[in-house]
Design a protein around this motif. Sequence first.
Motif, PDB file in Angstrom:
ATOM      1  N   VAL A 117       0.842  -1.203   0.000  1.00 54.86           N
ATOM      2  CA  VAL A 117       0.000   0.000   0.000  1.00 54.86           C
ATOM      3  C   VAL A 117       0.876   1.252   0.000  1.00 54.86           C
ATOM      4  O   VAL A 117       0.625   2.217  -0.745  1.00 54.86           O
ATOM      5  CB  VAL A 117      -0.933  -0.002   1.227  1.00 54.86           C
ATOM      6  CG1 VAL A 117      -1.707   1.312   1.317  1.00 54.86           C
ATOM      7  CG2 VAL A 117      -1.896  -1.179   1.169  1.00 54.86           C
ATOM      8  N   ALA A 118       1.927   1.246   0.810  1.00 50.39           N
ATOM      9  CA  ALA A 118       2.838   2.390   0.868  1.00 50.39           C
ATOM     10  C   ALA A 118       3.527   2.610  -0.470  1.00 50.39           C
ATOM     11  O   ALA A 118       3.750   3.758  -0.887  1.00 50.39           O
ATOM     12  CB  ALA A 118       3.871   2.179   1.969  1.00 50.39           C
ATOM     13  N   SER A 119       3.850   1.533  -1.144  1.00 52.72           N
ATOM     14  CA  SER A 119       4.509   1.642  -2.449  1.00 52.72           C
ATOM     15  C   SER A 119       3.661   2.447  -3.422  1.00 52.72           C
ATOM     16  O   SER A 119       4.187   3.279  -4.182  1.00 52.72           O
ATOM     17  CB  SER A 119       4.789   0.255  -3.015  1.00 52.72           C
ATOM     18  OG  SER A 119       5.266   0.340  -4.345  1.00 52.72           O
ATOM     19  N   ARG A 120       2.377   2.203  -3.425  1.00 53.12           N
ATOM     20  CA  ARG A 120       1.501   2.923  -4.351  1.00 53.12           C
ATOM     21  C   ARG A 120       1.509   4.422  -4.062  1.00 53.12           C
ATOM     22  O   ARG A 120       1.484   5.243  -4.983  1.00 53.12           O
ATOM     23  CB  ARG A 120       0.082   2.354  -4.280  1.00 53.12           C
ATOM     24  CG  ARG A 120      -0.014   0.920  -4.781  1.00 53.12           C
ATOM     25  CD  ARG A 120      -1.443   0.514  -5.051  1.00 53.12           C
ATOM     26  NE  ARG A 120      -2.236   0.343  -3.849  1.00 53.12           N
ATOM     27  CZ  ARG A 120      -2.360  -0.792  -3.182  1.00 53.12           C
ATOM     28  NH1 ARG A 120      -1.712  -1.875  -3.586  1.00 53.12           N
ATOM     29  NH2 ARG A 120      -3.117  -0.879  -2.107  1.00 53.12           N
ATOM     30  N   LEU A 121       1.571   4.793  -2.783  1.00 53.11           N
ATOM     31  CA  LEU A 121       1.610   6.213  -2.438  1.00 53.11           C
ATOM     32  C   LEU A 121       2.967   6.816  -2.798  1.00 53.11           C
ATOM     33  O   LEU A 121       3.047   7.959  -3.272  1.00 53.11           O
ATOM     34  CB  LEU A 121       1.316   6.402  -0.945  1.00 53.11           C
ATOM     35  CG  LEU A 121       0.994   7.834  -0.498  1.00 53.11           C
ATOM     36  CD1 LEU A 121      -0.216   8.384  -1.252  1.00 53.11           C
ATOM     37  CD2 LEU A 121       0.734   7.872   1.001  1.00 53.11           C
ATOM     38  N   LEU A 122       4.036   6.051  -2.595  1.00 54.61           N
ATOM     39  CA  LEU A 122       5.374   6.545  -2.944  1.00 54.61           C
ATOM     40  C   LEU A 122       5.529   6.729  -4.450  1.00 54.61           C
ATOM     41  O   LEU A 122       6.396   7.488  -4.897  1.00 54.61           O
ATOM     42  CB  LEU A 122       6.444   5.589  -2.420  1.00 54.61           C
ATOM     43  CG  LEU A 122       6.639   5.568  -0.905  1.00 54.61           C
ATOM     44  CD1 LEU A 122       7.606   4.459  -0.507  1.00 54.61           C
ATOM     45  CD2 LEU A 122       7.137   6.917  -0.396  1.00 54.61           C
ATOM     46  N   ARG A 123       4.723   6.040  -5.240  1.00 56.23           N
ATOM     47  CA  ARG A 123       4.773   6.188  -6.695  1.00 56.23           C
ATOM     48  C   ARG A 123       3.694   7.126  -7.232  1.00 56.23           C
ATOM     49  O   ARG A 123       3.526   7.249  -8.451  1.00 56.23           O
ATOM     50  CB  ARG A 123       4.651   4.810  -7.356  1.00 56.23           C
ATOM     51  CG  ARG A 123       5.875   3.930  -7.118  1.00 56.23           C
ATOM     52  CD  ARG A 123       5.856   2.666  -7.941  1.00 56.23           C
ATOM     53  NE  ARG A 123       7.072   1.875  -7.764  1.00 56.23           N
ATOM     54  CZ  ARG A 123       8.215   2.088  -8.408  1.00 56.23           C
ATOM     55  NH1 ARG A 123       8.280   3.072  -9.305  1.00 56.23           N
ATOM     56  NH2 ARG A 123       9.269   1.329  -8.196  1.00 56.23           N
ATOM     57  N   SER A 124       3.000   7.802  -6.343  1.00 53.87           N
ATOM     58  CA  SER A 124       1.947   8.718  -6.768  1.00 53.87           C
ATOM     59  C   SER A 124       2.536   9.933  -7.483  1.00 53.87           C
ATOM     60  O   SER A 124       3.517  10.520  -7.008  1.00 53.87           O
ATOM     61  CB  SER A 124       1.142   9.188  -5.545  1.00 53.87           C
ATOM     62  OG  SER A 124       0.346  10.302  -5.865  1.00 53.87           O
ATOM     63  N   PRO A 125       1.957  10.339  -8.610  1.00 52.49           N
ATOM     64  CA  PRO A 125       2.434  11.556  -9.284  1.00 52.49           C
ATOM     65  C   PRO A 125       2.341  12.791  -8.383  1.00 52.49           C
ATOM     66  O   PRO A 125       3.141  13.722  -8.519  1.00 52.49           O
ATOM     67  CB  PRO A 125       1.503  11.684 -10.492  1.00 52.49           C
ATOM     68  CG  PRO A 125       0.960  10.318 -10.716  1.00 52.49           C
ATOM     69  CD  PRO A 125       0.877   9.680  -9.358  1.00 52.49           C
ATOM     70  N   VAL A 126       1.380  12.796  -7.468  1.00 56.52           N
ATOM     71  CA  VAL A 126       1.224  13.945  -6.572  1.00 56.52           C
ATOM     72  C   VAL A 126       2.455  14.088  -5.677  1.00 56.52           C
ATOM     73  O   VAL A 126       2.883  15.201  -5.356  1.00 56.52           O
ATOM     74  CB  VAL A 126      -0.049  13.799  -5.715  1.00 56.52           C
ATOM     75  CG1 VAL A 126      -0.238  15.015  -4.816  1.00 56.52           C
ATOM     76  CG2 VAL A 126      -1.272  13.611  -6.603  1.00 56.52           C
ATOM     77  N   LEU A 127       3.043  12.969  -5.287  1.00 56.06           N
ATOM     78  CA  LEU A 127       4.245  13.027  -4.453  1.00 56.06           C
ATOM     79  C   LEU A 127       5.373  13.715  -5.208  1.00 56.06           C
ATOM     80  O   LEU A 127       6.056  14.592  -4.649  1.00 56.06           O
ATOM     81  CB  LEU A 127       4.668  11.625  -4.029  1.00 56.06           C
ATOM     82  CG  LEU A 127       5.968  11.529  -3.221  1.00 56.06           C
ATOM     83  CD1 LEU A 127       5.845  12.287  -1.910  1.00 56.06           C
ATOM     84  CD2 LEU A 127       6.338  10.074  -2.961  1.00 56.06           C
TER      85      LEU A 127
END
Length: 208
Positions: free
Chosen positions: A11-21
């Motif tokens: 789940v964290a991986s998906r957030l770390l790969r978010s374009p918003v990040l």
Amino acid sequence: MISAFLDTAEVASRLLRSPVLAERWERPSALDLFRISGLAGHLARAVLNVERWLASPPPADRTPVDAVTYFLAGLGPAPDPDDAVPLRIRELGEQEAAGGPDALAEAFDTARARLAAQLPAMPPDRPVGVFTHVLPLDQCLLTRLVELVVHLDDLAVSLEVPTPEVSAEASDAVTDCLTRIAVARHGFLPVLRTLARRERTTAPIAAF
């Protein structure tokens, strides 16, 4: 605990790969004095450090402790954000993130994949050196699971996106750990009243 840890890391991986990040990488985060980049690096360390710790033998002269004891040992009066420990935490987060969001996500996913192959073969009571402590593997993973879940929320709030959901196994484990920490710090009755009789509460109750 292994499955909860690995599932939450995914789940964290998906957030770390978010374009918003990537778009907000250098902006301030929801945490005092943390940039979003440093917070992302700090979140990633919840997985990266597990691989590092498993690669080193634990100190032989330490008695293993559980996750609650580990967290309680580091708690006290709220530190000044400029104190040595909070400053070092921010520095390490920024160091982890120094290569940028893509490099951080790649390092995170590479470590996560190796741990997914490595952890299932390890006994839950295998001792692991965690900073100045030694914890059984399952308790080490619980501390990192707490870090993942708490900082997933911090990073999502910083990015102004919905906080990702985690599995029931992960949420149950984190809730249990945080509740036990709160009881150890404040006593059972204040925690009971906070959860069941808010009209009788006299002060905020928090684990950290």
